[in-house]
Design an enzyme around this catalytic site. Sequence first.
Site, mmCIF file in Angstrom:
data_model
loop_
_atom_site.group_PDB
_atom_site.id
_atom_site.type_symbol
_atom_site.label_atom_id
_atom_site.label_comp_id
_atom_site.label_asym_id
_atom_site.label_seq_id
_atom_site.Cartn_x
_atom_site.Cartn_y
_atom_site.Cartn_z
ATOM 1 N N ARG A 193 0.848 -1.193 0.000
ATOM 2 C CA ARG A 193 0.000 0.000 0.000
ATOM 3 C C ARG A 193 0.880 1.239 0.000
ATOM 4 O O ARG A 193 1.955 1.247 0.616
ATOM 5 C CB ARG A 193 -0.909 0.024 1.237
ATOM 6 C CG ARG A 193 -2.115 -0.903 1.159
ATOM 7 C CD ARG A 193 -3.150 -0.437 0.121
ATOM 8 N NE ARG A 193 -4.340 -1.245 0.089
ATOM 9 C CZ ARG A 193 -4.595 -2.248 -0.756
ATOM 10 N NH1 ARG A 193 -3.702 -2.592 -1.678
ATOM 11 N NH2 ARG A 193 -5.742 -2.902 -0.719
ATOM 12 N N HIS A 241 -1.870 0.084 -9.821
ATOM 13 C CA HIS A 241 -2.483 -0.850 -8.861
ATOM 14 C C HIS A 241 -2.949 -2.115 -9.592
ATOM 15 O O HIS A 241 -4.112 -2.534 -9.490
ATOM 16 C CB HIS A 241 -3.645 -0.200 -8.111
ATOM 17 C CG HIS A 241 -3.932 -0.886 -6.805
ATOM 18 N ND1 HIS A 241 -4.223 -0.229 -5.639
ATOM 19 C CD2 HIS A 241 -3.951 -2.212 -6.484
ATOM 20 C CE1 HIS A 241 -4.422 -1.100 -4.668
ATOM 21 N NE2 HIS A 241 -4.269 -2.322 -5.153
HETATM 22 P P1 NAP Z 1 -1.628 -11.025 5.114
HETATM 23 O O1 NAP Z 1 -1.713 -12.460 4.762
HETATM 24 O O2 NAP Z 1 -2.518 -10.500 6.183
HETATM 25 O O3 NAP Z 1 -0.103 -10.733 5.496
HETATM 26 C C1 NAP Z 1 0.292 -9.514 6.048
HETATM 27 C C2 NAP Z 1 1.716 -9.652 6.544
HETATM 28 O O4 NAP Z 1 2.134 -8.374 7.034
HETATM 29 C C3 NAP Z 1 1.828 -10.639 7.710
HETATM 30 O O5 NAP Z 1 3.019 -11.355 7.626
HETATM 31 C C4 NAP Z 1 1.832 -9.701 8.917
HETATM 32 O O6 NAP Z 1 2.507 -10.207 10.067
HETATM 33 C C5 NAP Z 1 2.619 -8.545 8.359
HETATM 34 N N1 NAP Z 1 2.359 -7.329 9.151
HETATM 35 C C6 NAP Z 1 1.188 -6.697 9.361
HETATM 36 N N2 NAP Z 1 1.361 -5.652 10.182
HETATM 37 C C7 NAP Z 1 2.678 -5.637 10.499
HETATM 38 C C8 NAP Z 1 3.478 -4.813 11.326
HETATM 39 N N3 NAP Z 1 2.959 -3.783 12.001
HETATM 40 N N4 NAP Z 1 4.786 -5.099 11.435
HETATM 41 C C9 NAP Z 1 5.326 -6.145 10.777
HETATM 42 N N5 NAP Z 1 4.623 -6.977 9.971
HETATM 43 C C10 NAP Z 1 3.313 -6.720 9.841
HETATM 44 O O7 NAP Z 1 -1.880 -10.099 3.841
HETATM 45 P P2 NAP Z 1 -1.611 -10.466 2.300
HETATM 46 O O8 NAP Z 1 -2.744 -11.241 1.759
HETATM 47 O O9 NAP Z 1 -0.240 -11.029 2.191
HETATM 48 O O10 NAP Z 1 -1.676 -9.015 1.638
HETATM 49 C C11 NAP Z 1 -0.769 -8.006 2.025
HETATM 50 C C12 NAP Z 1 -1.195 -6.679 1.436
HETATM 51 O O11 NAP Z 1 -0.924 -6.635 0.039
HETATM 52 C C13 NAP Z 1 -2.684 -6.376 1.503
HETATM 53 O O12 NAP Z 1 -3.061 -5.898 2.783
HETATM 54 C C14 NAP Z 1 -2.847 -5.319 0.446
HETATM 55 O O13 NAP Z 1 -2.659 -4.047 1.023
HETATM 56 C C15 NAP Z 1 -1.717 -5.607 -0.524
HETATM 57 N N6 NAP Z 1 -2.216 -6.071 -1.840
HETATM 58 C C16 NAP Z 1 -1.880 -5.357 -2.952
HETATM 59 C C17 NAP Z 1 -2.317 -5.781 -4.194
HETATM 60 C C18 NAP Z 1 -1.921 -5.047 -5.442
HETATM 61 O O14 NAP Z 1 -2.456 -5.325 -6.514
HETATM 62 N N7 NAP Z 1 -0.972 -4.155 -5.378
HETATM 63 C C19 NAP Z 1 -3.119 -6.916 -4.312
HETATM 64 C C20 NAP Z 1 -3.435 -7.608 -3.157
HETATM 65 C C21 NAP Z 1 -2.985 -7.182 -1.926
HETATM 66 P P3 NAP Z 1 1.968 -11.534 10.805
HETATM 67 O O15 NAP Z 1 2.340 -12.673 9.864
HETATM 68 O O16 NAP Z 1 2.704 -11.586 12.077
HETATM 69 O O17 NAP Z 1 0.471 -11.372 10.931
#
Ligand code: NAP
Length: 311
Positions: free
Chosen positions: A226, A274
């Site tokens: 993000r 995006h």
């Molecule tokens: P996820 O499975 O919830 O993984 C999030 C990761 O971030 C987890 O490892 C989490 O730690 C870590 N995290 C969260 N807060 C943190 C903090 N304060 N300090 C350190 N680590 C932290 O999410 P995901 O499915 O991988 O997706 C991640 C993000 O990608 C989404 O939220 C979205 O914003 C973005 N995204 C972008 C696109 C695009 O097209 N550009 C598409 C899809 C998603 P833990 O493992 O300890 O919980």
Amino acid sequence: MNRMPRILIAARTNPEGFATLFRAELPEHEVVTAVPDDGAPTPYVVVGLPPPGLLASLKGLEVILSINAGVEHLLASGEVPPGVPVVRMVDPGLVAGMVEWVAGRVLAWHRNLFAYREQQAGGLWAQLPEMLAAERIVTVLGAGELGGPVATMLATLGFAVRTWSRTPRVVPGCSGFAGRDALGDAVAGADVLVNLLPATAQTIDLIDHRLLSRMRPGSLLVNGGRGSAVVDADLLRALDDGVLGAAALDVFRQEPLPGDHPFWSHPRVFITPHAAAITHARTSVAVMAESIRRHERGEPLANVVDPARGY
Ligand code: NAP
């Protein structure tokens, strides 16, 4: 007679496409793209960012199914009724998209494609120095559904991969770092920093000049998470003072990126709109239909957002 449980498709993109796929997956359900004025309950709604007031207007809402992995906009809207779970998108199509997008950026930079493009503009034929993947450190911020497979892919390509997460995570072939205190060590000396963190109060402005300065000079920032994680002015300063060599950005603090934003014209900023990992209707409907089946079997839902955590 029992009513068929209603699924409202309130996603703005391709609602009819989603509805057709839902009807095929769940023929015992009524699938609509607008709420009929019949006072009947709507236990399921499929949303991106729903229009204001929609969620509150639905009677008998049981589950909100998000077509997006990131749900900060939904949580910030204040419109999620208390106690109604939000299931975020975790889908093999999304994972494949993000793995490909990050691989594309990292390999293009690693093999000097961006630099050769600049040379080409001047008609210059000159080989640039190269490094082996194994000589490069890549740090992936976020080791979740997207960060985990991205880290695995990069390790498979031979890079020395570190992950950083909130709680300790084991990604095979990678070194794991967890917690704010470990962030500096996770990034120290890295050639590439990949951001795949969700937008939360804890991740805002995380990537600033100080953090970028811990990387190897001339390094690459890849942001597929993000835009709120990056301090734009610091990123531009890091590009201009040699801390960073390039930035590949898919997400921005304001989207679409405003026409007068300096990222547009910066020669070493590579922009995609995006589009790193888009939600594919076919794979995502299969996943959402399975959530509905689980709910109706009385099983716990997977990938439910924790509003207190923000993701
Ligand atoms: P996820 O499975 O919830 O993984 C999030 C990761 O971030 C987890 O490892 C989490 O730690 C870590 N995290 C969260 N807060 C943190 C903090 N304060 N300090 C350190 N680590 C932290 O999410 P995901 O499915 O991988 O997706 C991640 C993000 O990608 C989404 O939220 C979205 O914003 C973005 N995204 C972008 C696109 C695009 O097209 N550009 C598409 C899809 C998603 P833990 O493992 O300890 O919980």
